[in-house]
Scaffold this motif. Structure first.
Motif, PDB file in Angstrom:
ATOM      1  N   LEU A   1       6.840   5.733 -14.134  1.00 17.53           N
ATOM      2  CA  LEU A   1       8.270   5.850 -13.887  1.00 17.53           C
ATOM      3  C   LEU A   1       8.747   7.276 -14.155  1.00 17.53           C
ATOM      4  CD1 LEU A   1       9.714   2.583 -15.509  1.00 17.53           C
ATOM      5  CD2 LEU A   1       9.122   2.991 -13.117  1.00 17.53           C
ATOM      6  N   ASP A   2       9.654   7.761 -13.315  1.00 11.75           N
ATOM      7  CA  ASP A   2      10.265   9.063 -13.548  1.00 11.75           C
ATOM      8  C   ASP A   2      11.381   8.890 -14.577  1.00 11.75           C
ATOM      9  OD1 ASP A   2      12.357   7.847 -12.186  1.00 11.75           O
ATOM     10  OD2 ASP A   2      12.061   8.999 -10.337  1.00 11.75           O
ATOM     11  N   PRO A   3      12.000   9.991 -15.043  1.00  7.78           N
ATOM     12  CA  PRO A   3      13.042   9.859 -16.072  1.00  7.78           C
ATOM     13  C   PRO A   3      14.159   8.888 -15.695  1.00  7.78           C
ATOM     14  CG  PRO A   3      12.367  12.143 -15.884  1.00  7.78           C
ATOM     15  CD  PRO A   3      11.668  11.406 -14.777  1.00  7.78           C
ATOM     16  N   GLU A   4      14.561   8.883 -14.445  1.00  6.95           N
ATOM     17  CA  GLU A   4      15.599   7.940 -14.032  1.00  6.95           C
ATOM     18  C   GLU A   4      15.106   6.504 -14.138  1.00  6.95           C
ATOM     19  OE1 GLU A   4      18.346   6.833 -10.102  1.00  6.95           O
ATOM     20  OE2 GLU A   4      17.021   8.582 -10.076  1.00  6.95           O
ATOM     21  N   GLY A   5      13.826   6.294 -13.747  1.00  8.05           N
ATOM     22  CA  GLY A   5      13.252   4.960 -13.843  1.00  8.05           C
ATOM     23  C   GLY A   5      13.106   4.496 -15.278  1.00  8.05           C
ATOM     24  N   ILE A   6      12.750   5.410 -16.170  1.00  9.01           N
ATOM     25  CA  ILE A   6      12.630   5.060 -17.588  1.00  9.01           C
ATOM     26  C   ILE A   6      13.996   4.673 -18.154  1.00  9.01           C
ATOM     27  CG2 ILE A   6      12.136   5.997 -19.880  1.00  9.01           C
ATOM     28  CD1 ILE A   6       9.889   7.617 -18.602  1.00  9.01           C
TER      29      ILE A   6
ATOM     30  N   GLY B   1      17.760   0.255 -19.983  1.00 10.64           N
ATOM     31  CA  GLY B   1      18.969  -0.548 -19.836  1.00 10.64           C
ATOM     32  C   GLY B   1      18.661  -1.973 -19.425  1.00 10.64           C
ATOM     33  N   PHE B   2      17.675  -2.136 -18.561  1.00 16.04           N
ATOM     34  CA  PHE B   2      17.304  -3.463 -18.076  1.00 16.04           C
ATOM     35  C   PHE B   2      16.794  -4.337 -19.213  1.00 16.04           C
ATOM     36  CE2 PHE B   2      13.868  -6.178 -16.260  1.00 16.04           C
ATOM     37  CZ  PHE B   2      14.680  -7.050 -15.543  1.00 16.04           C
ATOM     38  N   LEU B   3      15.855  -3.804 -20.006  1.00 15.03           N
ATOM     39  CA  LEU B   3      15.279  -4.599 -21.088  1.00 15.03           C
ATOM     40  C   LEU B   3      16.308  -4.894 -22.176  1.00 15.03           C
ATOM     41  CD1 LEU B   3      11.744  -2.952 -21.400  1.00 15.03           C
ATOM     42  CD2 LEU B   3      12.414  -5.007 -20.133  1.00 15.03           C
ATOM     43  N   GLN B   4      17.163  -3.926 -22.469  1.00 18.15           N
ATOM     44  CA  GLN B   4      18.206  -4.165 -23.466  1.00 18.15           C
ATOM     45  C   GLN B   4      19.185  -5.223 -22.992  1.00 18.15           C
ATOM     46  OE1 GLN B   4      19.561  -0.115 -24.034  1.00 18.15           O
ATOM     47  NE2 GLN B   4      18.273   0.177 -25.834  1.00 18.15           N
ATOM     48  N   SER B   5      19.473  -5.246 -21.697  1.00 13.23           N
ATOM     49  CA  SER B   5      20.389  -6.262 -21.164  1.00 13.23           C
ATOM     50  C   SER B   5      19.764  -7.654 -21.265  1.00 13.23           C
ATOM     51  CB  SER B   5      20.752  -5.956 -19.711  1.00 13.23           C
ATOM     52  OG  SER B   5      19.648  -6.154 -18.831  1.00 13.23           O
TER      53      SER B   5
ATOM     54  N   LYS C   1       0.821  -1.215   0.000  1.00 12.65           N
ATOM     55  CA  LYS C   1       0.000   0.000   0.000  1.00 12.65           C
ATOM     56  C   LYS C   1       0.853   1.263   0.000  1.00 12.65           C
ATOM     57  CE  LYS C   1      -0.646   0.000   5.052  1.00 12.65           C
ATOM     58  NZ  LYS C   1      -1.648  -0.103   6.139  1.00 12.65           N
ATOM     59  N   GLY C   2       2.115   1.156   0.393  1.00 13.70           N
ATOM     60  CA  GLY C   2       3.006   2.308   0.394  1.00 13.70           C
ATOM     61  C   GLY C   2       3.847   2.438  -0.863  1.00 13.70           C
ATOM     62  N   TYR C   3       3.632   1.543  -1.834  1.00 20.54           N
ATOM     63  CA  TYR C   3       4.405   1.589  -3.078  1.00 20.54           C
ATOM     64  C   TYR C   3       3.831   2.639  -4.032  1.00 20.54           C
ATOM     65  CZ  TYR C   3       7.250  -2.662  -2.374  1.00 20.54           C
ATOM     66  OH  TYR C   3       8.164  -3.566  -1.937  1.00 20.54           O
ATOM     67  N   SER C   4       4.701   3.388  -4.658  1.00 18.03           N
ATOM     68  CA  SER C   4       4.295   4.301  -5.726  1.00 18.03           C
ATOM     69  C   SER C   4       3.951   3.488  -6.971  1.00 18.03           C
ATOM     70  CB  SER C   4       5.409   5.281  -6.041  1.00 18.03           C
ATOM     71  OG  SER C   4       6.525   4.590  -6.607  1.00 18.03           O
ATOM     72  N   LEU C   5       3.341   4.151  -7.979  1.00 20.25           N
ATOM     73  CA  LEU C   5       3.028   3.456  -9.224  1.00 20.25           C
ATOM     74  C   LEU C   5       4.289   2.921  -9.880  1.00 20.25           C
ATOM     75  CD1 LEU C   5       1.103   2.533 -11.414  1.00 20.25           C
ATOM     76  CD2 LEU C   5       1.183   4.841 -12.396  1.00 20.25           C
ATOM     77  N   GLY C   6       5.362   3.708  -9.850  1.00 16.22           N
ATOM     78  CA  GLY C   6       6.621   3.254 -10.431  1.00 16.22           C
ATOM     79  C   GLY C   6       7.166   2.028  -9.720  1.00 16.22           C
ATOM     80  N   MET C   7       7.059   2.001  -8.389  1.00 17.15           N
ATOM     81  CA  MET C   7       7.515   0.836  -7.622  1.00 17.15           C
ATOM     82  C   MET C   7       6.650  -0.376  -7.929  1.00 17.15           C
ATOM     83  SD  MET C   7       8.256   2.781  -4.011  1.00 17.15           S
ATOM     84  CE  MET C   7       8.700   1.303  -3.099  1.00 17.15           C
ATOM     85  N   ARG C   8       5.355  -0.147  -8.138  1.00 15.75           N
ATOM     86  CA  ARG C   8       4.471  -1.259  -8.490  1.00 15.75           C
ATOM     87  C   ARG C   8       4.824  -1.830  -9.863  1.00 15.75           C
ATOM     88  NH1 ARG C   8      -1.538   0.295  -6.029  1.00 15.75           N
ATOM     89  NH2 ARG C   8      -0.760   0.882  -3.959  1.00 15.75           N
ATOM     90  N   GLN C   9       5.226  -0.935 -10.782  1.00 15.91           N
ATOM     91  CA  GLN C   9       5.674  -1.416 -12.095  1.00 15.91           C
ATOM     92  C   GLN C   9       6.905  -2.311 -11.937  1.00 15.91           C
ATOM     93  OE1 GLN C   9       4.147  -1.338 -14.771  1.00 15.91           O
ATOM     94  NE2 GLN C   9       3.231   0.612 -15.329  1.00 15.91           N
TER      95      GLN C   9
END
Length: 318
Positions: free
Chosen positions: A176-181, A186-190, A144-152
């Motif tokens: 996701l914020d710019p850093e998260g994007i 990088g994650f998906l490309q890896s 319940k304390g997770y942001s939308l980005g954390m839930r992603q």
């Protein structure tokens, strides 16, 4: 971190048999034709962007691929098999079709451990994937304390529990914020570099241009274009586009008037768009006419422009 795959050979050659093949896929809901004879392939070892306007049929296609919706006609296979026929789907396909849902009072780690128990996976996988997606510091926080980005990120962690060959994500950058994007890119490309198949649906076209190796573009349930991003962009570049900045716009236009095919169009920002002629020819004409140039920049089409051109006038819902 030390990555511990769930099954032998989690990297390398076994990751090469996750090709997605969609053939003649059709879905009709009474009077609504959501997907119309759609065919495309998604190769292993590459990130493929799945693009289309709202209502184009993207989510319906992904749901048919994952056996959540029954096709009216056609097939969708992963490594040559329908999802329903996979012997060990959790170790073959990881998918996120919406932000992760979990019990509000359960921690991120415990949520993942419940999924591990249901899938017959060892508990340590929860900690492995939390570290993989950068959620270890939030492992003991309640959902319940997770942001939308954390839930992603938690959703992606859940998708990776089985160390799958194929990852299917619908709008993973939402919240996701710019850093998260940037992290997501990088994650998906890896993952693709490891030989996995990565299929990503998104409306963030500028990000998809940076992320994807290939694109599949659909509109009104039909395939519009498929191929490597560079080839799709190049296919729409039917003539040269050059951005010019000069205090002598009229003189430059006059100098270019004698070149067949050259068209000069003023822009709102004070620059000129010159089409039908390459940048060196513009520079040569300017030099011959003693026109002072402050900028001379060849322009290439971007994915957003190509997408809008390819899907213009094609209704998303019928």
């Amino acid at each position: 971190m030390v990555w511990r795959p769930c099954h032998p050979g989690g990297k390398g050659s076994e990751m090469s048999d996750g090709q997605i093949t969609v053939s003649g896929l059709t879905k009709r809901y009474k009077n609504l034709l959501a997907v119309d004879g759609l065919s495309f392939t998604v190769q292993s070892g590459r990130v493929t962007g799945f693009l289309g306007p709202n209502g184009a049929g993207k989510t319906t296609t992904l749901r048919m691929l994952l056996n959540l919706v029954t096709p009216t006609a056609g097939t969708a296979t992963i490594g040559g098999a329908r999802y329903a026929d996979l012997t060990d789907p959790v170790r073959t396909v990881g998918a996120v079709l919406e932000a992760s849902a979990a019990h509000r009072g359960r921690t991120g780690r415990n949520h993942l451990r419940v999924l591990c128990a249901a899938a017959g996976l060892p508990d340590h996988r929860a900690d492995d994937v939390l570290e993989l997606v950068g959620l270890t510091p939030a492992a003991k926080r309640k959902f319940k304390g997770y942001s939308l980005g954390m839930r992603q990120r938690l959703g992606i962690a859940a998708a990776m529990l089985g160390d799958p060959k194929v990852l299917i994500l619908d709008e993973p950058a939402n919240g996701l914020d710019p850093e998260g994007i940037r992290w997501m890119r990088g994650f998906l490309q890896s993952l693709a570099k490891q030989g996995r198949t990565v299929l990503v649906s998104s409306h963030l076209l500028s990000e998809m241009e940076l992320l994807a190796d290939d694109v599949v573009i659909i509109a009104a349930g039909k395939l519009v274009r498929q191929g490597p991003v560079a080839e799709v962009l190049a296919s729409m570049s039917t003539s040269a586009h050059v951005r010019v900045r000069t205090p002598q716009a009229d003189a430059l236009a006059a100098a270019l008037a004698g070149i067949p095919g050259a068209v000069v169009t003023p822009r709102a920002d004070g620059t000129l768009l010159v089409t039908g002629v390459e940048a060196p020819a513009v520079g040569k004409a300017a030099l011959a006419a003693s026109v002072e140039l402050h900028e001379l920049t060849p322009e290439r089409p971007d994915l957003e422009g190509v997408f809008l051109e390819l899907t213009a006038g094609k209704a998303g819902i019928r």
